[in-house]
Scaffold this motif. Structure first.
Motif, mmCIF file in Angstrom:
data_model
loop_
_atom_site.group_PDB
_atom_site.id
_atom_site.type_symbol
_atom_site.label_atom_id
_atom_site.label_comp_id
_atom_site.label_asym_id
_atom_site.label_seq_id
_atom_site.Cartn_x
_atom_site.Cartn_y
_atom_site.Cartn_z
ATOM 1 N N ASP A 8 -30.564 29.200 13.127
ATOM 2 C CA ASP A 8 -31.282 28.167 13.881
ATOM 3 C C ASP A 8 -30.427 26.916 14.104
ATOM 4 O O ASP A 8 -30.952 25.836 14.391
ATOM 5 N N ASP A 10 -28.291 26.019 16.570
ATOM 6 C CA ASP A 10 -28.325 25.426 17.911
ATOM 7 C C ASP A 10 -29.626 24.677 18.165
ATOM 8 O O ASP A 10 -29.630 23.601 18.785
ATOM 9 N N GLN A 11 -30.716 25.231 17.685
ATOM 10 C CA GLN A 11 -31.989 24.533 17.841
ATOM 11 C C GLN A 11 -32.013 23.258 17.007
ATOM 12 O O GLN A 11 -32.464 22.197 17.471
ATOM 13 N N ALA A 12 -31.506 23.324 15.801
ATOM 14 C CA ALA A 12 -31.542 22.175 14.894
ATOM 15 C C ALA A 12 -30.630 21.041 15.345
ATOM 16 O O ALA A 12 -30.888 19.873 15.046
ATOM 17 N N SER A 14 -29.932 20.241 18.533
ATOM 18 C CA SER A 14 -30.266 19.717 19.858
ATOM 19 C C SER A 14 -31.048 18.412 19.744
ATOM 20 O O SER A 14 -31.824 18.205 18.801
#
Length: 442
Positions: A8, A10-12, A14
């Motif tokens: 996670d 890339d999500q974290a 952003s």
């Protein structure tokens, strides 16, 4: 802790502004003060850059960093409302939507921003301009205390009675002095309000701005309203054949009776019949989140800001020249009034120095396609440059771009030297430097 090896990651990493694409070494998703102290110690001992993230709305991307540590407070969502004392205690990961939801259950509110996904702590530390500012002051004027983890790992509460110099600096000095883990606010009776947006033809924009200038000065403090330029989005109350066209916009928020609100608004409608409007009684949180759908995470952002002592005819001419050329449906210029209760506080009583200004314009470039970056940032820059002769040297730090670091002294005016001295006392090595940075006094 999340690293580049985590699924996670890339999500974290952003953030709200999609123009910002940075790769931290580690993202610490804190759930309590112990986690915050651990992350601060890790950054201090390793010498790595430390970015503090609350709502992740920082337009310059100060909530993330390349090859450093991100301390993400977004899981720290605790809120406690004391309806009898009219006090709220709010943790550092809360957004204004969280705050408004909790306080509205008791018919209470305090001054927040106009995008409910914005972090409470970030907006407050920079000053906190919003719909309720004329009636109740800035967010910092309602701040009673703040819990802070300092650069050396110490945990303190700052208030008028404890660490008063730190408390003074936190009220407008941004994230320069520590990690704020909890804030305590005064609340006010604000339940449903009367207001909403009105779209006017561009050919009456000059009359609208000139009328507004006199109207807002005479309006009761319970009226919070600002003019703007906006391309009409596809909303149910906007005629389909006018969607996508630029308009002058007036957004109102009146904490009073429907009858009194209509008397006031009729003075503005007299300049020209609105093409579209959605004005009426609504819960305060509904207005305070009305722009959320237009401005989701993932847009490109570039903003500039200033303070206007007065809205002169020459300044209005600049707004008419550039505001009418708004390049994208999401982009806008908002002209916030900061008179009334904001003027009741002395310029040296908090770090926010521009208590004599009557208006705070923000030129907010926001658009979905990175291919439009050059053209849209140019619109913001040209608009701001044309407005400069009519504004103060400094501006509102919450609306500053990454390339505005040279304006730091001007943004704080006569308060800068005191801020630099307090910075030296509480953060002498400038650990908290990923912000509109105040350097420690030499």
């Amino acid at each position: 802790m999340i690293t580049s090896q985590s699924p996670d990651y890339d999500q974290a990493r952003s953030v709200y502004n999609a123009m910002i694409d940075r790769r931290p070494l580690a993202i610490v998703q804190a759930v309590d003060v112990a986690d915050v102290r651990t992350a601060v110690a890790a950054a201090r001992e390793s010498g790595l850059d430390l970015a503090i993230r609350g709502g992740a709305h920082s337009v310059p991307g100060f909530g993330t960093v390349d090859d450093g540590i991100v301390l993400d407070l977004s899981a720290m969502k605790g809120i406690r409302i004391d309806p009898e004392k009219r006090i709220a205690r709010v943790q550092g990961g809360c957004t204004w939507g969280d705050f408004d939801h909790a306080a509205h259950a008791f018919g209470l509110a305090t001054t927040g921003g106009i995008i409910s996904t914005t972090g409470v702590a970030g907006l407050t530390l920079g000053g906190g301009i919003g719909y309720l500012a004329r009636a109740h002051g800035l967010s910092i004027d309602n701040l009673r205390s703040a819990d802070v983890v300092l650069a050396d790992g110490t945990f303190v509460t700052a208030s008028e009675n404890e660490h008063p110099d730190l408390f003074w600096a936190l009220r407008g000095g941004g994230g320069n002095f520590g990690v704020v883990t909890e804030l305590e606010f005064d609340l006010h009776p604000v339940d449903t309000i009367y207001g909403g947006p009105m779209f006017f033809e561009l050919n009456v924009a000059e009359d609208l701005f000139k009328t507004y200038r006199e109207w807002i000065a005479a309006a009761p403090r319970t009226m919070g309203a600002f003019p703007a330029f906006q391309i009409a989005p596809p909303l149910p109350f906007v005629p389909e054949d006018r969607v996508g066209e630029p308009f002058a916009l007036l957004v109102s928020c009146f904490n009073g009776s429907d009858e009194d609100a209509e008397v006031l608004l009729q003075e503005l409608r007299a300049v020209g019949k609105p093409v579209a409007e959605h004005v009426g009684r609504m819960p305060y949180p509904a207005l305070n989140s009305a722009f959320d759908g237009l401005l989701p995470p993932g847009l490109q952002h570039y903003w500039k800001a200033a303070f206007q002592p007065e809205l002169t005819d020459d300044a209005i001419a600049v707004h008419l020249e550039h505001g009418t050329q708004v390049p994208a449906m999401e982009s806008t210029m908002h002209l916030y009034p900061i008179d009334g209760a904001v003027h009741d506080v002395a310029a040296d009583a908090t770090a926010f120095a521009y208590r004599g200004a009557n208006f705070a314009p923000v030129i907010a470039g926001m658009w979905p396609d990175p291919a439009d970056n050059n053209a849209n940032t140019e619109w913001v820059r040209e608009y701001h440059a044309a407005l400069e002769p009519h504004t103060s040297d400094g501006g509102y730090i919450n609306f500053m771009a990454e390339d505005d670091q040279s304006r730091i002294r001007a943004n704080y005016g006569p308060n800068y030297e005191r801020l630099a001295a307090i910075k030296k006392a509480y953060d002498p090595t400038n650990l908290f430097r990923l912000n509109q940075n105040i350097a420690p006094a030499e």
